[in-house]
Design a protein around this motif. Structure first.
Motif, PDB file in Angstrom:
ATOM      1  N   ASN A  59      49.871 -37.156 -25.697  1.00 37.12           N
ATOM      2  CA  ASN A  59      50.039 -38.385 -25.184  1.00 37.12           C
ATOM      3  C   ASN A  59      50.682 -39.440 -26.044  1.00 37.12           C
ATOM      4  N   GLU A  60      50.299 -39.345 -27.137  1.00 33.21           N
ATOM      5  CA  GLU A  60      50.494 -40.333 -28.454  1.00 33.21           C
ATOM      6  C   GLU A  60      52.057 -40.035 -28.732  1.00 33.21           C
ATOM      7  N   ARG A  61      52.213 -38.448 -28.951  1.00 29.76           N
ATOM      8  CA  ARG A  61      53.710 -37.998 -29.338  1.00 29.76           C
ATOM      9  C   ARG A  61      54.638 -38.306 -28.227  1.00 29.76           C
TER      10      ARG A  61
ATOM     11  N   ARG B  87      38.191 -30.350 -28.138  1.00 29.95           N
ATOM     12  CA  ARG B  87      39.556 -29.925 -28.435  1.00 29.95           C
ATOM     13  C   ARG B  87      40.549 -30.050 -27.514  1.00 29.95           C
ATOM     14  N   ARG B  88      40.406 -29.900 -26.347  1.00 28.01           N
ATOM     15  CA  ARG B  88      41.225 -30.095 -25.140  1.00 28.01           C
ATOM     16  C   ARG B  88      41.770 -31.582 -25.140  1.00 28.01           C
ATOM     17  N   HIS B  89      40.504 -32.407 -25.195  1.00 33.99           N
ATOM     18  CA  HIS B  89      40.712 -33.929 -24.952  1.00 33.99           C
ATOM     19  C   HIS B  89      41.567 -34.288 -26.394  1.00 33.99           C
ATOM     20  N   ALA B  90      41.156 -33.909 -27.530  1.00 29.96           N
ATOM     21  CA  ALA B  90      41.812 -34.218 -28.647  1.00 29.96           C
ATOM     22  C   ALA B  90      43.360 -33.895 -28.640  1.00 29.96           C
ATOM     23  N   ASP B  91      43.573 -32.592 -28.085  1.00 32.10           N
ATOM     24  CA  ASP B  91      44.935 -32.165 -28.039  1.00 32.10           C
ATOM     25  C   ASP B  91      45.787 -32.744 -26.990  1.00 32.10           C
ATOM     26  N   ALA B  92      44.990 -33.350 -25.656  1.00 37.58           N
ATOM     27  CA  ALA B  92      45.995 -34.130 -24.724  1.00 37.58           C
ATOM     28  C   ALA B  92      46.042 -35.434 -25.381  1.00 37.58           C
ATOM     29  N   ARG B  93      45.082 -36.142 -26.203  1.00 28.49           N
ATOM     30  CA  ARG B  93      45.368 -37.259 -26.747  1.00 28.49           C
ATOM     31  C   ARG B  93      46.761 -37.171 -27.522  1.00 28.49           C
ATOM     32  N   LYS B  94      46.550 -36.268 -28.543  1.00 28.88           N
ATOM     33  CA  LYS B  94      47.689 -36.003 -29.336  1.00 28.88           C
ATOM     34  C   LYS B  94      49.174 -35.863 -28.917  1.00 28.88           C
TER      35      LYS B  94
END
Length: 195
Positions: free
Chosen positions: A190-192, A181-188
């Protein structure tokens, strides 16, 4: 060597099959590798003790039987049918053990006692232990951990337990899910930020 967390199966036959130390689906960490290790497990498990000293050949045969039984029970848990080869070998072990055993009707239910012949005592003892489990009503509650290869009896309603032990595989699952979840939140994030 053997701790309470090694005996979470709910039946000695399952605890015997669980004598691997993996934290994944590999079954690569064999924990039954010597006569002393086997005797230590028997003492810790509460399985009936014998005056016969196991040999290394007994231990090697038990590990092979354990892995054979693992394949048969894994298929059962998946509502599948074990491979013909595995099932035939498993049946052969069980039939041979029963042929050499003596039946005690002084208990209810009646129980098979393994031969005292040193060449077959240990393999027959465990084959009869697994056979007794497969005839019990407990077999309907058989489950396998979602994270490792260990078996256990599900005592919960509905889906019930998912892991062999909450303090080991359950916690590892939670940590891995949290990390994902932390990695997914970090990817999101970074995308934003890249927009």
């Amino acid at each position: 060597m053997w701790k309470d967390e090694n005996f979470v199966g709910g039946h000695p036959a399952l605890d015997f099959i669980n004598t691997v130390g993996d934290t994944d689906k590999s079954r690569a960490d064999n924990r039954l590798n010597s006569p002393d290790g086997l005797l230590s497990w028997i003492n810790a498990s509460g399985v009936a003790k014998s005056d016969l000293r196991p040999s290394q050949a007994d231990v090697d045969a038990l590990v092979q039987f354990r892995e054979l039984t693992y394949h048969v029970l894994s298929a059962l848990v998946r509502n599948g049918i074990a491979s013909t080869n595995h099932l035939r070998k498993f049946e052969d072990h069980t039939k041979s053990a029963v042929d050499r055993a003596t039946l005690s009707v002084s208990t209810a239910p009646a129980l098979w006692s393994a031969t005292q012949d040193p060449a077959f005592h240990y393999i027959d003892s465990f084959a009869l232990l697994v056979e007794e489990f497969l005839r019990s009503p407990d077999v309907g509650r058989l489950r396998q951990c979602e994270r490792c290869t260990w078996f256990f009896l599900n005592s919960g309603r509905g889906r019930g337990r998912r892991w062999c032990n909450m303090s080991t595989c359950g916690n590892r699952h939670k940590v891995a899910a949290h990390r994902e979840r932390r990695h997914a939140d970090a990817r999101k994030a970074n995308e934003r930020a890249g927009r």
